[in-house]
Design a protein around this motif. Structure first.
Motif, mmCIF file in Angstrom:
data_model
loop_
_atom_site.group_PDB
_atom_site.id
_atom_site.type_symbol
_atom_site.label_atom_id
_atom_site.label_comp_id
_atom_site.label_asym_id
_atom_site.label_seq_id
_atom_site.Cartn_x
_atom_site.Cartn_y
_atom_site.Cartn_z
ATOM 1 N N LEU A 69 12.110 -14.470 0.054
ATOM 2 C CA LEU A 69 11.001 -13.536 -0.005
ATOM 3 C C LEU A 69 9.725 -14.236 -0.485
ATOM 4 N N MET A 70 9.858 -15.164 -1.424
ATOM 5 C CA MET A 70 8.679 -15.898 -1.873
ATOM 6 C C MET A 70 8.132 -16.810 -0.775
ATOM 7 N N VAL A 71 9.010 -17.405 0.029
ATOM 8 C CA VAL A 71 8.550 -18.210 1.162
ATOM 9 C C VAL A 71 7.781 -17.330 2.150
ATOM 10 N N ILE A 72 8.295 -16.122 2.409
ATOM 11 C CA ILE A 72 7.620 -15.198 3.316
ATOM 12 C C ILE A 72 6.252 -14.809 2.766
ATOM 13 N N PHE A 73 6.202 -14.494 1.468
ATOM 14 C CA PHE A 73 4.909 -14.157 0.850
ATOM 15 C C PHE A 73 3.931 -15.326 0.960
ATOM 16 N N LEU A 98 -1.111 -8.171 -3.470
ATOM 17 C CA LEU A 98 -1.408 -7.442 -4.705
ATOM 18 C C LEU A 98 -0.528 -6.202 -4.849
ATOM 19 N N LEU A 99 -0.080 -5.664 -3.718
ATOM 20 C CA LEU A 99 0.801 -4.494 -3.753
ATOM 21 C C LEU A 99 2.262 -4.871 -3.937
ATOM 22 N N PHE A 100 2.725 -5.876 -3.216
ATOM 23 C CA PHE A 100 4.156 -6.168 -3.152
ATOM 24 C C PHE A 100 4.624 -7.229 -4.145
ATOM 25 N N LEU A 101 3.794 -8.228 -4.419
ATOM 26 C CA LEU A 101 4.229 -9.296 -5.313
ATOM 27 C C LEU A 101 4.515 -8.784 -6.727
ATOM 28 N N PRO A 102 3.669 -7.912 -7.318
ATOM 29 C CA PRO A 102 4.015 -7.375 -8.639
ATOM 30 C C PRO A 102 5.324 -6.575 -8.623
ATOM 31 N N LEU A 103 5.590 -5.832 -7.544
ATOM 32 C CA LEU A 103 6.853 -5.097 -7.457
ATOM 33 C C LEU A 103 8.035 -6.051 -7.471
ATOM 34 N N PHE A 104 7.925 -7.137 -6.720
ATOM 35 C CA PHE A 104 9.009 -8.117 -6.659
ATOM 36 C C PHE A 104 9.235 -8.775 -8.018
ATOM 37 N N LEU A 105 8.151 -9.207 -8.667
ATOM 38 C CA LEU A 105 8.292 -9.886 -9.964
ATOM 39 C C LEU A 105 8.800 -8.922 -11.033
ATOM 40 N N GLU A 107 10.705 -6.267 -10.525
ATOM 41 C CA GLU A 107 12.120 -6.015 -10.238
ATOM 42 C C GLU A 107 12.971 -7.177 -10.717
ATOM 43 N N ARG A 108 12.483 -8.388 -10.509
ATOM 44 C CA ARG A 108 13.234 -9.577 -10.924
ATOM 45 C C ARG A 108 13.331 -9.666 -12.446
ATOM 46 N N ALA A 109 12.263 -9.231 -13.138
ATOM 47 C CA ALA A 109 12.250 -9.357 -14.594
ATOM 48 C C ALA A 109 13.011 -8.220 -15.282
ATOM 49 N N THR A 110 12.962 -7.002 -14.719
ATOM 50 C CA THR A 110 13.537 -5.841 -15.408
ATOM 51 C C THR A 110 14.775 -5.272 -14.735
ATOM 52 N N GLY A 111 14.992 -5.641 -13.475
ATOM 53 C CA GLY A 111 16.138 -5.093 -12.757
ATOM 54 C C GLY A 111 15.893 -3.719 -12.161
ATOM 55 N N LEU A 112 14.672 -3.189 -12.274
ATOM 56 C CA LEU A 112 14.363 -1.889 -11.683
ATOM 57 C C LEU A 112 14.407 -1.977 -10.159
ATOM 58 N N PRO A 113 14.870 -0.934 -9.472
ATOM 59 C CA PRO A 113 14.954 -0.949 -8.002
ATOM 60 C C PRO A 113 13.580 -0.698 -7.373
ATOM 61 N N LEU A 114 12.831 -1.759 -7.163
ATOM 62 C CA LEU A 114 11.463 -1.618 -6.661
ATOM 63 C C LEU A 114 11.272 -2.187 -5.257
ATOM 64 N N LEU A 115 12.055 -3.202 -4.877
ATOM 65 C CA LEU A 115 11.810 -3.826 -3.579
ATOM 66 C C LEU A 115 13.114 -4.225 -2.885
ATOM 67 N N LEU A 116 13.770 -5.265 -3.400
ATOM 68 C CA LEU A 116 14.984 -5.756 -2.740
ATOM 69 C C LEU A 116 16.145 -4.769 -2.858
ATOM 70 N N LYS A 117 16.283 -4.144 -4.012
ATOM 71 C CA LYS A 117 17.416 -3.224 -4.201
ATOM 72 C C LYS A 117 17.316 -1.998 -3.297
ATOM 73 N N ALA A 169 7.535 -3.688 6.257
ATOM 74 C CA ALA A 169 6.932 -2.749 5.314
ATOM 75 C C ALA A 169 5.667 -3.317 4.691
ATOM 76 N N PHE A 170 5.654 -4.628 4.450
ATOM 77 C CA PHE A 170 4.478 -5.287 3.882
ATOM 78 C C PHE A 170 3.255 -5.016 4.742
ATOM 79 N N ASP A 171 3.364 -5.290 6.046
ATOM 80 C CA ASP A 171 2.224 -5.117 6.934
ATOM 81 C C ASP A 171 1.887 -3.646 7.165
#
Length: 551
Positions: free
Chosen positions: A211-215, A252-259, A261-271, A290-292
């Motif tokens: 996902l980071m490569v895609i971003f 600005l919309l998707f990267l904070p959701l990903f980070l 989710e990774r830090a807290t485990g909340l279901p925001l993007l990948l889950k 969904a990004f576009d």
């Protein structure tokens, strides 16, 4: 590696030639009916977005779509505000390429080049020649991008490149940089996304790294768009800048959701994606789409503030000659008012003529020849735009009562085109090298005299009263006897002036006389036009220049 470099250079050459051909072709057909058609398609934001989605699927390149729209803006066929939803929709359309990765438009591009090239070569049918020029330019543009991608394709198969993309155990920011660099190398963010998803499906990369490569590839795509827009200015640059900022806005919309989710485990993007799609490939593809789509929807809703931001980032040059200013849209305007607006466009062009003397003065100070190509081309392009307005006026049945005024404006057009060409030649001759001090002083006198005349002419052209016109007529009166005495004096000076400089003086005085004759006749025609249109012309000439509203 040499084949990659050669493919890049060849593809970029075809790309920019195609872009130039497309812009020139659009200007040829961008009459009132064509502009009304484009405006109808982009009347609503949803309509523009729908057109953009279709364009993204057809062209498979947001850069191609945005640059084609920039050509339409340069021709005055559409505004930035109406074209921006098309750009947003094109990004959503291109996003579906990841699902349609097997689709290849190379055959369609070759057919497009073939048919349009045949029409251009044989000029039959004649009514399709201008449209064929646009299609051929679009085909060259897409073919050039295809060559760049095909030349870079071996990189995707190279072991070192796959190892570069699939590097394990690296910090997430480095995967972002890998995606951006890979996009710059492959010249396509969709290609990098497809490659990253393929490696993830093979178990080489995990979901977070992919996902980071895609971003990163999406950010690299914005950098590519900035490179393609390097020659653009004004409104066209604003349109492409909207495409450039599209992906950063999505990040600005998707990267904070990903980070988060990774830090807290909340279901925001990948889950959430995993709940909907059990397959990892489908999850990553859905997030990319969904990004576009979400970014396009958000910017579509906020297009007003977004366009105002672009206007601040890419302002127009003062009184830019890039497109029509007053006669952009004459539909529904009375013939008399339309002619007055066209006259204001001619007056705007006259106001830019002193730029020739300014360029010559700078060149003389540096001891170089003036570069007048951009100025001459800009004035010529504006004259072509005004020609289109007059042609449309002539085809209006209800414009018959204003036929005399229309004929005077057309005569102004012919004289303005001649003045533009003659001033270009005069300034180049004026700045030619010379070694004799007396000739250099004479050259400076000619420059100052022409500059004063052009400034006075611009002031009188639309707002002058009878006294001003009489004064201008005396200034532009026939200087033949004075020029003859000047030539006789310097030509007989066989000791102080070299033969080449005497010949240069002959050409310089001849061009000066020609410019004065043209300005004198142009002023006479304009004075008759003002008398024909009466007080309404004077009133309109004194109206402040309108500001472009941003909806």
């Amino acid at each position: 590696m040499w084949s990659v470099i050669a493919g890049f250079l060849g593809g970029m050459g075809l790309f920019f030639v195609g872009l130039r051909m497309t812009g020139q072709g659009v200007k040829k057909i961008a009459g009132r009916r064509f502009r009304a058609l484009i405006l109808r398609w982009t009347r609503s934001r949803l309509g523009g977005a729908g057109l953009g989605i279709a364009s993204g699927l057809i062209f498979q390149s947001t850069s191609a779509v945005s640059l084609l729209l920039a050509s339409l803006i340069g021709a005055g066929a559409v505004t930035v505000e109406r074209a921006m939803p098309v750009v947003f929709g094109a990004n959503a359309g291109v996003a579906f390429l990841i699902m349609l990765a097997v689709v290849d438009i190379r055959i369609a591009v070759l057919i497009l080049l073939g048919f349009s090239g045949l029409v251009l070569s044989f000029e039959k049918p004649a009514r399709l020649v201008d449209a064929a020029g646009i299609l051929f330019g679009v085909g060259m543009l897409l073919f050039g991008l295809g060559i760049v991608r095909a030349g870079a394709a071996p990189l995707a198969e190279a072991e070192w490149f796959r190892a570069f993309v699939a590097s394990q155990g690296l910090p997430l920011p480095l995967y972002f940089c890998i995606g951006a660099v890979a996009c710059l190398l492959l010249q396509t963010s969709a290609g990098v996304s497809i490659l990253a998803v393929t490696l993830a499906a093979a178990g080489i990369m995990d979901a977070d790294d992919t996902l980071m490569v895609i971003f990163g590839s999406l950010f690299g795509s914005s950098c590519l768009s900035r490179f393609y827009a390097i020659q653009l200015t004004g409104a066209r640059k604003r349109l492409v800048m909207g495409q450039i900022l599209f992906n950063p806005a999505g990040l600005l919309l998707f990267l904070p959701l990903f980070l988060l989710e990774r830090a807290t485990g909340l279901p925001l993007l990948l889950k959430p994606a995993a709940w909907l799609f059990p397959d990892l490939t489908a999850q990553l593809t859905a997030i990319n789409i969904a990004f576009d789509c979400v970014t396009a929807l958000v910017l579509l809703c906020a297009s007003g503030p977004f366009c105002r931001l672009l206007a601040r980032l890419c302002p127009d040059a003062p009184d830019s000659l890039e497109a029509l200013e007053y006669a952009k849209e004459l539909t529904g305007v009375s013939p008399g008012t339309a002619l007055l607006l066209i006259d204001k466009e001619q007056a705007r062009l006259v106001g830019h003529l002193p730029a020739y003397t300014s360029a010559a003065r700078r060149a003389l100070e540096k001891g170089t020849l003036p570069d007048l190509r951009d100025l001459h081309a800009s004035l010529d392009d504006l004259l072509t735009e005004i020609d289109g307005c007059l042609r449309d006026m002539a085809t209006r049945g209800h414009a018959a009562p204003d036929a005399n005024a229309l004929a005077l404006l057309q005569a102004n057009q012919s004289m303005l085109r001649s003045v533009n060409d003659s001033l270009d030649q005069f300034m180049l001759e004026l700045a030619a090298p010379c070694r004799t001090e007396s000739v250099r002083r004479l050259r400076q006198t000619f420059l100052e005299a022409m500059e004063a005349l052009l400034l006075q002419f611009g002031e009188v052209f639309t707002q002058g009263d009878d006294d001003d016109w009489e004064l201008l007529a005396r200034l532009l009166s026939d200087k033949g006897p004075a020029m003859e005495r000047l030539r006789a004096r310097y030509i007989t000076d066989t000791e102080g002036i070299e033969p080449a400089e005497r010949w240069q003086l002959m050409r310089l005085t001849g061009l000066y006389e020609r410019c004065l004759w043209m300005l004198r006749h142009l002023g006479g025609q304009q004075r008759r036009f003002l008398a024909e249109t009466g007080e309404e012309a004077v009133a309109l000439a004194r109206v402040a220049k309108p500001e472009t509203a941003v909806s």
